[in-house]
Design a protein around this motif. Structure first.
Motif, mmCIF file in Angstrom:
data_model
loop_
_atom_site.group_PDB
_atom_site.id
_atom_site.type_symbol
_atom_site.label_atom_id
_atom_site.label_comp_id
_atom_site.label_asym_id
_atom_site.label_seq_id
_atom_site.Cartn_x
_atom_site.Cartn_y
_atom_site.Cartn_z
ATOM 1 N N THR A 21 0.831 -1.203 0.000
ATOM 2 C CA THR A 21 0.000 0.000 0.000
ATOM 3 C C THR A 21 0.865 1.252 0.000
ATOM 4 N N ARG A 22 1.913 1.249 0.812
ATOM 5 C CA ARG A 22 2.844 2.381 0.877
ATOM 6 C C ARG A 22 3.444 2.648 -0.496
ATOM 7 N N GLN A 23 3.908 1.587 -1.149
ATOM 8 C CA GLN A 23 4.518 1.744 -2.471
ATOM 9 C C GLN A 23 3.515 2.278 -3.481
ATOM 10 N N SER A 24 2.304 1.785 -3.430
ATOM 11 C CA SER A 24 1.258 2.257 -4.338
ATOM 12 C C SER A 24 0.968 3.742 -4.131
ATOM 13 N N LEU A 25 0.885 4.175 -2.878
ATOM 14 C CA LEU A 25 0.627 5.591 -2.591
ATOM 15 C C LEU A 25 1.796 6.475 -3.027
ATOM 16 N N ILE A 26 3.018 5.961 -2.923
ATOM 17 C CA ILE A 26 4.190 6.707 -3.403
ATOM 18 C C ILE A 26 4.127 6.839 -4.924
ATOM 19 N N GLU A 27 3.822 5.740 -5.612
ATOM 20 C CA GLU A 27 3.733 5.758 -7.078
ATOM 21 C C GLU A 27 2.639 6.694 -7.579
ATOM 22 N N LYS A 28 1.551 6.823 -6.825
ATOM 23 C CA LYS A 28 0.455 7.720 -7.204
ATOM 24 C C LYS A 28 0.733 9.165 -6.829
ATOM 25 N N GLY A 29 1.813 9.409 -6.092
ATOM 26 C CA GLY A 29 2.177 10.773 -5.719
ATOM 27 C C GLY A 29 1.410 11.321 -4.530
ATOM 28 N N ILE A 30 0.772 10.458 -3.766
ATOM 29 C CA ILE A 30 -0.004 10.903 -2.612
ATOM 30 C C ILE A 30 0.890 11.102 -1.397
ATOM 31 N N ILE A 31 1.861 10.194 -1.225
ATOM 32 C CA ILE A 31 2.812 10.319 -0.121
ATOM 33 C C ILE A 31 4.231 10.229 -0.673
ATOM 34 N N TYR A 32 5.188 10.584 0.156
ATOM 35 C CA TYR A 32 6.592 10.380 -0.195
ATOM 36 C C TYR A 32 7.337 9.922 1.042
ATOM 37 N N ALA A 33 8.450 9.247 0.800
ATOM 38 C CA ALA A 33 9.263 8.739 1.902
ATOM 39 C C ALA A 33 10.140 9.881 2.406
ATOM 40 N N GLU A 34 9.733 10.459 3.514
ATOM 41 C CA GLU A 34 10.453 11.582 4.114
ATOM 42 C C GLU A 34 11.882 11.164 4.479
ATOM 43 N N ARG A 35 11.979 10.042 5.135
ATOM 44 C CA ARG A 35 13.253 9.404 5.475
ATOM 45 C C ARG A 35 12.926 7.958 5.803
ATOM 46 N N ARG A 36 13.922 7.154 6.036
ATOM 47 C CA ARG A 36 13.686 5.724 6.276
ATOM 48 C C ARG A 36 12.700 5.519 7.434
ATOM 49 N N GLY A 37 11.608 4.804 7.138
ATOM 50 C CA GLY A 37 10.613 4.495 8.155
ATOM 51 C C GLY A 37 9.563 5.565 8.375
ATOM 52 N N TYR A 38 9.596 6.640 7.579
ATOM 53 C CA TYR A 38 8.638 7.739 7.738
ATOM 54 C C TYR A 38 8.060 8.134 6.386
ATOM 55 N N VAL A 39 6.809 8.561 6.400
ATOM 56 C CA VAL A 39 6.157 9.050 5.188
ATOM 57 C C VAL A 39 5.444 10.360 5.493
ATOM 58 N N SER A 40 5.226 11.136 4.438
ATOM 59 C CA SER A 40 4.490 12.395 4.539
ATOM 60 C C SER A 40 3.575 12.520 3.331
ATOM 61 N N PHE A 41 2.511 13.280 3.485
ATOM 62 C CA PHE A 41 1.620 13.557 2.362
ATOM 63 C C PHE A 41 2.258 14.600 1.453
ATOM 64 N N ASN A 42 2.050 14.471 0.142
ATOM 65 C CA ASN A 42 2.511 15.467 -0.821
ATOM 66 C C ASN A 42 1.576 16.667 -0.870
ATOM 67 N N VAL A 43 0.311 16.454 -0.585
ATOM 68 C CA VAL A 43 -0.696 17.503 -0.679
ATOM 69 C C VAL A 43 -0.821 18.212 0.675
#
Length: 58
Positions: A21-43
């Motif tokens: 799910t994480r990878q799918s959301l990254i590919e869709k541009g909804i989230i990005y990997a802020e740093r290892r083990g963390y994510v943030s929304f792009n919007v």
């Protein structure tokens, strides 16, 4: 920014279960990997939007 483990705990799954799910959301541009083990929304303010949607189900 949120840790992947905190997200997994919040929804009641093990962190490794979030990987597809994480990878799918990254590919869709909804989230990005802020740093290892963390994510943030792009919007901006997407976190607020998600919380509002959850409360609509109440």
């Amino acid at each position: 920014m949120a840790s992947t483990s905190a997200v997994a705990e919040r929804i009641g799954v093990i962190p490794s279960a979030l990987s597809p799910t994480r990878q799918s959301l990254i590919e869709k541009g909804i989230i990005y990997a802020e740093r290892r083990g963390y994510v943030s929304f792009n919007v901006p303010n997407m976190d607020r939007f998600v919380v509002r949607q959850v409360h609509l189900d109440d």
